[in-house]
Design an enzyme around this catalytic site. Sequence first.
Site, PDB file in Angstrom:
ATOM      1  N   LYS A 120      41.160  24.227  47.531  1.00  0.00           N
ATOM      2  CA  LYS A 120      40.970  25.174  48.624  1.00  0.00           C
ATOM      3  C   LYS A 120      40.055  24.489  49.634  1.00  0.00           C
ATOM      4  O   LYS A 120      38.878  24.223  49.353  1.00  0.00           O
ATOM      5  CB  LYS A 120      40.345  26.487  48.142  1.00  0.00           C
ATOM      6  CG  LYS A 120      40.205  27.493  49.284  1.00  0.00           C
ATOM      7  CD  LYS A 120      39.343  28.682  48.938  1.00  0.00           C
ATOM      8  CE  LYS A 120      39.161  29.534  50.183  1.00  0.00           C
ATOM      9  NZ  LYS A 120      38.106  30.569  50.027  1.00  0.00           N
ATOM     10  N   ALA A 207      39.254  36.531  52.448  1.00  0.00           N
ATOM     11  CA  ALA A 207      37.971  36.916  53.064  1.00  0.00           C
ATOM     12  C   ALA A 207      38.052  38.222  53.836  1.00  0.00           C
ATOM     13  O   ALA A 207      38.979  38.445  54.610  1.00  0.00           O
ATOM     14  CB  ALA A 207      37.429  35.825  53.985  1.00  0.00           C
ATOM     15  N   ASN A 229      36.852  37.908  46.384  1.00  0.00           N
ATOM     16  CA  ASN A 229      35.698  37.565  45.563  1.00  0.00           C
ATOM     17  C   ASN A 229      34.569  38.579  45.716  1.00  0.00           C
ATOM     18  O   ASN A 229      34.263  39.319  44.790  1.00  0.00           O
ATOM     19  CB  ASN A 229      35.191  36.156  45.907  1.00  0.00           C
ATOM     20  CG  ASN A 229      34.034  35.746  45.015  1.00  0.00           C
ATOM     21  OD1 ASN A 229      34.070  35.932  43.809  1.00  0.00           O
ATOM     22  ND2 ASN A 229      32.992  35.179  45.604  1.00  0.00           N
ATOM     23  N   THR A 230      33.966  38.656  46.897  1.00  0.00           N
ATOM     24  CA  THR A 230      32.769  39.479  47.077  1.00  0.00           C
ATOM     25  C   THR A 230      33.012  40.942  46.754  1.00  0.00           C
ATOM     26  O   THR A 230      32.174  41.595  46.119  1.00  0.00           O
ATOM     27  CB  THR A 230      32.241  39.353  48.520  1.00  0.00           C
ATOM     28  OG1 THR A 230      32.039  37.975  48.825  1.00  0.00           O
ATOM     29  CG2 THR A 230      30.929  40.097  48.688  1.00  0.00           C
TER      30      THR A 230
END
Length: 278
Positions: A120, A207, A229-230
């Site tokens: 990535k 994102a 992810n977050t």
Amino acid sequence: MQILDKSTIDSIEAIADQPLTIAGKTFQSRLMTGTGKYRSIPEMQQSVIASGCEIVTVAVRRVQTNAPGHEGLAEALDWSKIWMLPNTAGCQTAEDAIRVARLGREMAKLLGQENNNFVKLEVIPDSKYLLPDPIGTLQAAEKLVKEGFAVLPYINADPLLAKHLEEAGCATVMPLGSPIGSGQGIKNAANIQIIIDNAKIPVVVDAGIGTPSEAASAMEMGADALLINTAIAQAQNSAAMAKAMNLATTAGRLAYLAGRIPVKTYASASSPLTGTIS
């Protein structure tokens, strides 16, 4: 009450289960997750399992340096079941990203994935907004493709850049929905839709997704996969959110394949007008 027969159920499941193919490798799950920002390694492990994901990103530099929260991370997952996606997080230049990509490939080999050439690609010189550098990303991608990497570049939702990266030989493009970790959702829908409509390689929205409804929305647009992810790592219950994102990704994909109704400016009755009592 009419019950769906087995052939109908199987046909629906077959639509939902079409594999995602990246650089010749197939995956059943269209949700990718990360390993950063979790409160603990066990919480990360539980969330990865709950997400049902088959691709997990690992920040090469943070693992190499045993950065806080990343101690023992490489050994915490079963890499015989999960495909590692080394990422070049923390790199500010094309040259730095290329070097870290090479380290990531060696790290994957050490953990048993001898044929893993995925990376990535992140080139982010801006520490405030964490927006990727389009010029540095393209330069690094061109070099890494020539070195045999399957490059998954993280980019702004720029349709022209996406096309250049595809022509350079990248395995996917990964446009951001909104800034990393912001949880703002899909703020670049129009541009992402253009990228999806014109790409001949998988489009992974990466994102900014904060909720399962936003994940489903991205998949309903026709995205091939998501990287989240977050929103999972920082949820009050990470494993529960991971499962929710799994279901949303699957639902959004099936809805896209099913084909939504046209948007109209006027009402359309759900029930037929014939045979009504007068």
